[in-house]
Design a protein around this motif. Structure first.
Motif, mmCIF file in Angstrom:
data_model
loop_
_atom_site.group_PDB
_atom_site.id
_atom_site.type_symbol
_atom_site.label_atom_id
_atom_site.label_comp_id
_atom_site.label_asym_id
_atom_site.label_seq_id
_atom_site.Cartn_x
_atom_site.Cartn_y
_atom_site.Cartn_z
ATOM 1 N N SER A 1 -8.311 63.676 84.585
ATOM 2 C CA SER A 1 -9.730 63.711 84.952
ATOM 3 C C SER A 1 -9.905 63.976 86.440
ATOM 4 O O SER A 1 -10.751 64.774 86.848
ATOM 5 N N TYR A 2 -9.112 63.294 87.251
ATOM 6 C CA TYR A 2 -9.192 63.431 88.708
ATOM 7 C C TYR A 2 -8.911 64.874 89.123
ATOM 8 O O TYR A 2 -9.580 65.425 89.989
ATOM 9 N N CYS A 3 -7.916 65.482 88.481
ATOM 10 C CA CYS A 3 -7.522 66.857 88.827
ATOM 11 C C CYS A 3 -8.333 67.913 88.082
ATOM 12 O O CYS A 3 -8.195 69.104 88.365
ATOM 13 N N GLY A 4 -9.126 67.503 87.132
ATOM 14 C CA GLY A 4 -9.976 68.452 86.415
ATOM 15 C C GLY A 4 -9.235 69.336 85.439
ATOM 16 O O GLY A 4 -9.714 70.411 85.090
ATOM 17 N N THR A 5 -8.071 68.900 84.978
ATOM 18 C CA THR A 5 -7.346 69.720 84.001
ATOM 19 C C THR A 5 -7.854 69.470 82.593
ATOM 20 O O THR A 5 -7.715 70.317 81.726
ATOM 21 N N SER A 6 -8.444 68.297 82.360
ATOM 22 C CA SER A 6 -8.954 67.990 81.023
ATOM 23 C C SER A 6 -10.449 68.300 80.950
ATOM 24 O O SER A 6 -11.187 68.080 81.908
ATOM 25 N N PRO A 7 -10.908 68.828 79.826
ATOM 26 C CA PRO A 7 -12.337 69.090 79.669
ATOM 27 C C PRO A 7 -13.087 67.774 79.430
ATOM 28 O O PRO A 7 -12.479 66.729 79.235
ATOM 29 N N ASN B 1 -5.555 73.121 91.057
ATOM 30 C CA ASN B 1 -4.807 74.314 91.455
ATOM 31 C C ASN B 1 -3.304 74.052 91.395
ATOM 32 O O ASN B 1 -2.537 74.907 90.945
ATOM 33 N N LEU B 2 -2.889 72.888 91.820
ATOM 34 C CA LEU B 2 -1.472 72.524 91.798
ATOM 35 C C LEU B 2 -0.915 72.558 90.375
ATOM 36 O O LEU B 2 0.126 73.164 90.120
ATOM 37 N N PHE B 3 -1.607 71.925 89.437
ATOM 38 C CA PHE B 3 -1.104 71.889 88.064
ATOM 39 C C PHE B 3 -1.175 73.259 87.383
ATOM 40 O O PHE B 3 -0.326 73.585 86.552
ATOM 41 N N VAL B 4 -2.152 74.081 87.750
ATOM 42 C CA VAL B 4 -2.204 75.444 87.207
ATOM 43 C C VAL B 4 -1.024 76.256 87.755
ATOM 44 O O VAL B 4 -0.404 77.021 87.018
ATOM 45 N N GLN B 5 -0.693 76.059 89.039
ATOM 46 C CA GLN B 5 0.484 76.738 89.610
ATOM 47 C C GLN B 5 1.753 76.303 88.893
ATOM 48 O O GLN B 5 2.618 77.130 88.572
ATOM 49 N N VAL C 1 -1.217 69.409 80.134
ATOM 50 C CA VAL C 1 -0.008 68.780 79.599
ATOM 51 C C VAL C 1 0.948 68.413 80.741
ATOM 52 O O VAL C 1 1.517 67.322 80.773
ATOM 53 N N TRP C 2 1.107 69.327 81.720
ATOM 54 C CA TRP C 2 1.998 69.036 82.845
ATOM 55 C C TRP C 2 1.493 67.867 83.682
ATOM 56 O O TRP C 2 2.295 67.104 84.244
ATOM 57 N N ALA C 3 0.172 67.701 83.779
ATOM 58 C CA ALA C 3 -0.374 66.544 84.513
ATOM 59 C C ALA C 3 0.045 65.246 83.821
ATOM 60 O O ALA C 3 0.433 64.266 84.480
#
Length: 185
Positions: A84-90, A113-117, A153-155
């Motif tokens: 949630s903090y990183c915004g990877t989950s909807p 951005n980090l987790f997308v990289q 998933v990586w987060a």
């Protein structure tokens, strides 16, 4: 119809050549400074306890590992909190009879951005990541959407290995996925 030949003054050519040499000299200095910064980051990263945990993730080099260390300097209680903090989950929005799932825009952009990289880099070195990404693409998701799903998933995985202070092991991860799918049936 033939075009006229353009005449360029030798003085202009000489001035432009001087400018090119000056710019190249400056670029050499900048490239050397970047090299020195990279060396220092690598040196400092290797001195931090448990830094090897994040380097064990597929596709993560010392720069992405250092960014993960910075991100995880914040205390997280759960993987969902990281996501949630990183915004990877909807997030879901309910209103009367309608329900929608939306892209999280209010989040830590550095973390997303980090987790997308990491997701992108893992595609070349992880069988799990390739398979997961392909499955999402077959479901009809766009390139970026499938990458964000993998980043989510990586987060979760990054939180788990940081919490347990253990290195990532793809064979254990694949075994856990298989066990989970067997118990779901």
């Amino acid at each position: 119809m033939q075009q006229k030949e353009i005449f360029i003054s030798p003085a202009v050519i000489s001035a432009k050549a001087m400018m090119k040499r000056a710019i190249l000299a400056q670029l050499k200095v900048v490239i050397h400074c970047i090299y020195l910064y990279d060396q220092k980051i690598r040196e400092l990263f290797d001195q931090i306890p448990h830094s090897d945990i994040f380097r064990s993730l597929p596709g993560v080099d010392y720069l992405l590992g250092a960014k993960l260390l910075v991100l995880f300097s914040k205390e997280f209680r759960s993987a969902k909190e990281v996501q949630s903090y990183c915004g990877t989950s909807p997030y879901s929005k309910l209103s009367g009879q309608s329900r929608g799932v939306y892209f999280r825009s209010g989040c830590n952009k550095f973390g997303r951005n980090l987790f997308v990289q990491i997701a992108f880099c893992s595609l070349t070195s992880s069988a799990f990541a390739k398979s997961y990404y392909r499955r999402k693409r077959l479901e009809g998701k766009s390139f970026h959407h499938a990458l964000r799903c993998l980043a989510n998933v990586w987060a979760k995985i990054a939180f788990a290995i940081w919490r347990d202070k253990s290195r990532y092991d793809e064979s254990k991860h694949l075994a856990a996925i298989a066990l989970h799918s067997l118990s779901a049936d």
